[in-house]
Scaffold this motif. Sequence first.
Motif, PDB file in Angstrom:
ATOM      1  N   LYS A   1       0.987  -1.254  -0.153  1.00  0.00           N
ATOM      2  CA  LYS A   1       0.147  -0.066   0.080  1.00  0.00           C
ATOM      3  C   LYS A   1       0.733   1.377  -0.024  1.00  0.00           C
ATOM      4  CE  LYS A   1      -0.778  -0.670   4.934  1.00  0.00           C
ATOM      5  NZ  LYS A   1      -0.372  -1.956   4.997  1.00  0.00           N
ATOM      6  N   MET A   2       0.132   2.411  -0.469  1.00  0.00           N
ATOM      7  CA  MET A   2       0.822   3.810  -0.337  1.00  0.00           C
ATOM      8  C   MET A   2       0.073   4.690   0.273  1.00  0.00           C
ATOM      9  SD  MET A   2       2.746   4.241  -3.842  1.00  0.00           S
ATOM     10  CE  MET A   2       4.437   3.403  -4.276  1.00  0.00           C
ATOM     11  N   GLN A   3       0.672   5.771   0.873  1.00  0.00           N
ATOM     12  CA  GLN A   3      -0.248   6.617   1.836  1.00  0.00           C
ATOM     13  C   GLN A   3      -0.149   8.253   1.083  1.00  0.00           C
ATOM     14  OE1 GLN A   3       1.109   7.577   5.703  1.00  0.00           O
ATOM     15  NE2 GLN A   3      -1.096   7.668   6.198  1.00  0.00           N
ATOM     16  N   LYS A   4      -1.022   8.918   1.157  1.00  0.00           N
ATOM     17  CA  LYS A   4      -0.748  10.309   1.028  1.00  0.00           C
ATOM     18  C   LYS A   4      -1.284  11.299   1.906  1.00  0.00           C
ATOM     19  CE  LYS A   4      -5.058  11.315  -1.869  1.00  0.00           C
ATOM     20  NZ  LYS A   4      -5.582  12.059  -2.806  1.00  0.00           N
ATOM     21  N   HIS A   5      -0.800  12.343   1.905  1.00  0.00           N
ATOM     22  CA  HIS A   5      -1.470  13.436   3.006  1.00  0.00           C
ATOM     23  C   HIS A   5      -1.974  14.414   2.182  1.00  0.00           C
ATOM     24  CE1 HIS A   5       1.091  11.169   5.745  1.00  0.00           C
ATOM     25  NE2 HIS A   5       1.949  11.321   5.109  1.00  0.00           N
ATOM     26  N   ASP A   6      -3.329  14.654   2.645  1.00  0.00           N
ATOM     27  CA  ASP A   6      -4.088  15.723   1.619  1.00  0.00           C
ATOM     28  C   ASP A   6      -3.779  16.964   2.186  1.00  0.00           C
ATOM     29  OD1 ASP A   6      -5.313  13.687   0.074  1.00  0.00           O
ATOM     30  OD2 ASP A   6      -7.125  13.405   1.589  1.00  0.00           O
ATOM     31  N   GLU A   7      -3.353  17.426   3.238  1.00  0.00           N
ATOM     32  CA  GLU A   7      -3.354  18.775   3.706  1.00  0.00           C
ATOM     33  C   GLU A   7      -1.992  19.222   4.060  1.00  0.00           C
ATOM     34  OE1 GLU A   7      -5.572  19.138   7.455  1.00  0.00           O
ATOM     35  OE2 GLU A   7      -7.398  18.179   6.529  1.00  0.00           O
ATOM     36  N   THR A   8      -1.038  18.364   3.846  1.00  0.00           N
ATOM     37  CA  THR A   8       0.428  18.714   4.186  1.00  0.00           C
ATOM     38  C   THR A   8       1.647  18.226   3.497  1.00  0.00           C
ATOM     39  OG1 THR A   8       1.972  19.211   6.094  1.00  0.00           O
ATOM     40  CG2 THR A   8       0.511  17.270   6.021  1.00  0.00           C
ATOM     41  N   ASP A   9       2.622  18.772   3.376  1.00  0.00           N
ATOM     42  CA  ASP A   9       4.014  18.072   2.797  1.00  0.00           C
ATOM     43  C   ASP A   9       4.535  17.227   4.107  1.00  0.00           C
ATOM     44  OD1 ASP A   9       3.674  19.619   0.555  1.00  0.00           O
ATOM     45  OD2 ASP A   9       5.501  20.459   0.841  1.00  0.00           O
ATOM     46  N   GLU A  10       5.532  16.439   3.585  1.00  0.00           N
ATOM     47  CA  GLU A  10       6.162  15.496   4.649  1.00  0.00           C
ATOM     48  C   GLU A  10       7.566  15.459   4.259  1.00  0.00           C
ATOM     49  OE1 GLU A  10       5.406  11.295   7.237  1.00  0.00           O
ATOM     50  OE2 GLU A  10       4.633  11.494   5.033  1.00  0.00           O
ATOM     51  N   VAL A  11       8.245  15.697   5.434  1.00  0.00           N
ATOM     52  CA  VAL A  11       9.639  15.730   5.089  1.00  0.00           C
ATOM     53  C   VAL A  11      10.425  14.664   5.907  1.00  0.00           C
ATOM     54  CG1 VAL A  11      11.922  16.878   5.742  1.00  0.00           C
ATOM     55  CG2 VAL A  11       9.967  18.095   5.005  1.00  0.00           C
ATOM     56  N   PHE A  12      11.343  14.101   5.146  1.00  0.00           N
ATOM     57  CA  PHE A  12      12.100  12.616   5.621  1.00  0.00           C
ATOM     58  C   PHE A  12      13.600  13.090   5.353  1.00  0.00           C
ATOM     59  CE2 PHE A  12       8.176  11.064   3.438  1.00  0.00           C
ATOM     60  CZ  PHE A  12       7.704  10.142   4.422  1.00  0.00           C
ATOM     61  N   VAL A  13      14.448  12.695   6.627  1.00  0.00           N
ATOM     62  CA  VAL A  13      15.919  12.827   6.463  1.00  0.00           C
ATOM     63  C   VAL A  13      16.483  11.659   6.817  1.00  0.00           C
ATOM     64  CG1 VAL A  13      17.832  14.105   7.512  1.00  0.00           C
ATOM     65  CG2 VAL A  13      15.408  15.398   7.085  1.00  0.00           C
ATOM     66  N   LEU A  14      17.201  10.937   6.264  1.00  0.00           N
ATOM     67  CA  LEU A  14      17.896   9.750   6.540  1.00  0.00           C
ATOM     68  C   LEU A  14      18.976  10.203   7.658  1.00  0.00           C
ATOM     69  CD1 LEU A  14      18.357   6.607   6.332  1.00  0.00           C
ATOM     70  CD2 LEU A  14      19.789   7.064   4.156  1.00  0.00           C
ATOM     71  N   LEU A  15      19.157   9.690   8.761  1.00  0.00           N
ATOM     72  CA  LEU A  15      19.962   9.915   9.617  1.00  0.00           C
ATOM     73  C   LEU A  15      21.277   8.961   9.712  1.00  0.00           C
ATOM     74  CD1 LEU A  15      18.146  11.289  12.781  1.00  0.00           C
ATOM     75  CD2 LEU A  15      18.983  12.609  10.790  1.00  0.00           C
ATOM     76  N   ALA A  16      20.688   7.587   9.576  1.00  0.00           N
ATOM     77  CA  ALA A  16      21.832   6.344   9.517  1.00  0.00           C
ATOM     78  C   ALA A  16      21.173   5.359   8.752  1.00  0.00           C
ATOM     79  CB  ALA A  16      21.921   6.101  10.912  1.00  0.00           C
ATOM     80  N   GLY A  17      21.982   4.451   8.206  1.00  0.00           N
ATOM     81  CA  GLY A  17      21.604   3.380   7.726  1.00  0.00           C
ATOM     82  C   GLY A  17      21.196   3.557   5.926  1.00  0.00           C
ATOM     83  N   GLU A  18      20.018   2.700   5.767  1.00  0.00           N
ATOM     84  CA  GLU A  18      19.916   2.835   4.160  1.00  0.00           C
ATOM     85  C   GLU A  18      18.026   2.733   4.455  1.00  0.00           C
ATOM     86  OE1 GLU A  18      21.463  -0.123   1.820  1.00  0.00           O
ATOM     87  OE2 GLU A  18      23.613   0.581   2.230  1.00  0.00           O
ATOM     88  N   CYS A  19      17.673   3.759   3.257  1.00  0.00           N
ATOM     89  CA  CYS A  19      16.269   3.979   3.120  1.00  0.00           C
ATOM     90  C   CYS A  19      16.022   3.896   1.682  1.00  0.00           C
ATOM     91  CB  CYS A  19      15.545   4.650   3.929  1.00  0.00           C
ATOM     92  SG  CYS A  19      13.747   4.794   3.942  1.00  0.00           S
ATOM     93  N   THR A  20      15.167   3.337   1.262  1.00  0.00           N
ATOM     94  CA  THR A  20      14.441   3.437  -0.306  1.00  0.00           C
ATOM     95  C   THR A  20      13.187   4.173  -0.077  1.00  0.00           C
ATOM     96  OG1 THR A  20      15.678   1.446  -1.294  1.00  0.00           O
ATOM     97  CG2 THR A  20      13.973   2.889  -2.405  1.00  0.00           C
ATOM     98  N   LEU A  21      12.869   5.253  -0.777  1.00  0.00           N
ATOM     99  CA  LEU A  21      11.631   6.118  -0.591  1.00  0.00           C
ATOM    100  C   LEU A  21      10.986   5.938  -2.117  1.00  0.00           C
ATOM    101  CD1 LEU A  21       9.873   8.244   0.775  1.00  0.00           C
ATOM    102  CD2 LEU A  21      11.228   9.865  -0.188  1.00  0.00           C
ATOM    103  N   PHE A  22       9.604   5.712  -2.057  1.00  0.00           N
ATOM    104  CA  PHE A  22       8.883   5.344  -3.066  1.00  0.00           C
ATOM    105  C   PHE A  22       8.002   6.517  -3.343  1.00  0.00           C
ATOM    106  CE2 PHE A  22      10.370   1.408  -1.728  1.00  0.00           C
ATOM    107  CZ  PHE A  22      10.862   0.722  -3.179  1.00  0.00           C
ATOM    108  N   THR A  23       7.230   6.880  -4.627  1.00  0.00           N
ATOM    109  CA  THR A  23       6.607   7.872  -4.661  1.00  0.00           C
ATOM    110  C   THR A  23       5.369   7.291  -5.816  1.00  0.00           C
ATOM    111  OG1 THR A  23       7.499   9.226  -6.549  1.00  0.00           O
ATOM    112  CG2 THR A  23       7.671   9.938  -4.165  1.00  0.00           C
TER     113      THR A  23
END
Length: 140
Positions: free
Chosen positions: A43-65
Amino acid sequence: MKKEWIDVCSYDGEGYLPLITYQSWRVAELRYCEELEVKNLDKMQKHDETDEVFVLLAGECTLFTGGNGDVISEIDGIKMEPLKIYNVKRGTFHTHTPEKGSTVLIIENSNTDDNINSPTLKMTPEQIEQVRKIYYKLNK
């Protein structure tokens, strides 16, 4: 330093946890959890009222749109780089796969809520396969 002047928070569990909320904003951490392994994404989610910020601090992460609108479309992905800011625009479907040992900082509106303004849609089997292909291509 006076303890009443500063809050110090940390999190070492799995998944998502809001750490600080103040008026209109919230800071949370996202860490590895089995539910977000690429083989389990459905599944995927969206936010109808706002942006959302992501910052990778450690490790690895893949972000999908998955496009911006009423349906998941135009699926794409990016392997996040540490300390870069990724701002997912309002209305854009998204999901992510943090690897074991990863920490992602999330900044969002404090009223962001799955039941009110952040709908989640199931991906089709074809979309799930597309997410997996993107993941494996980015994480060779």
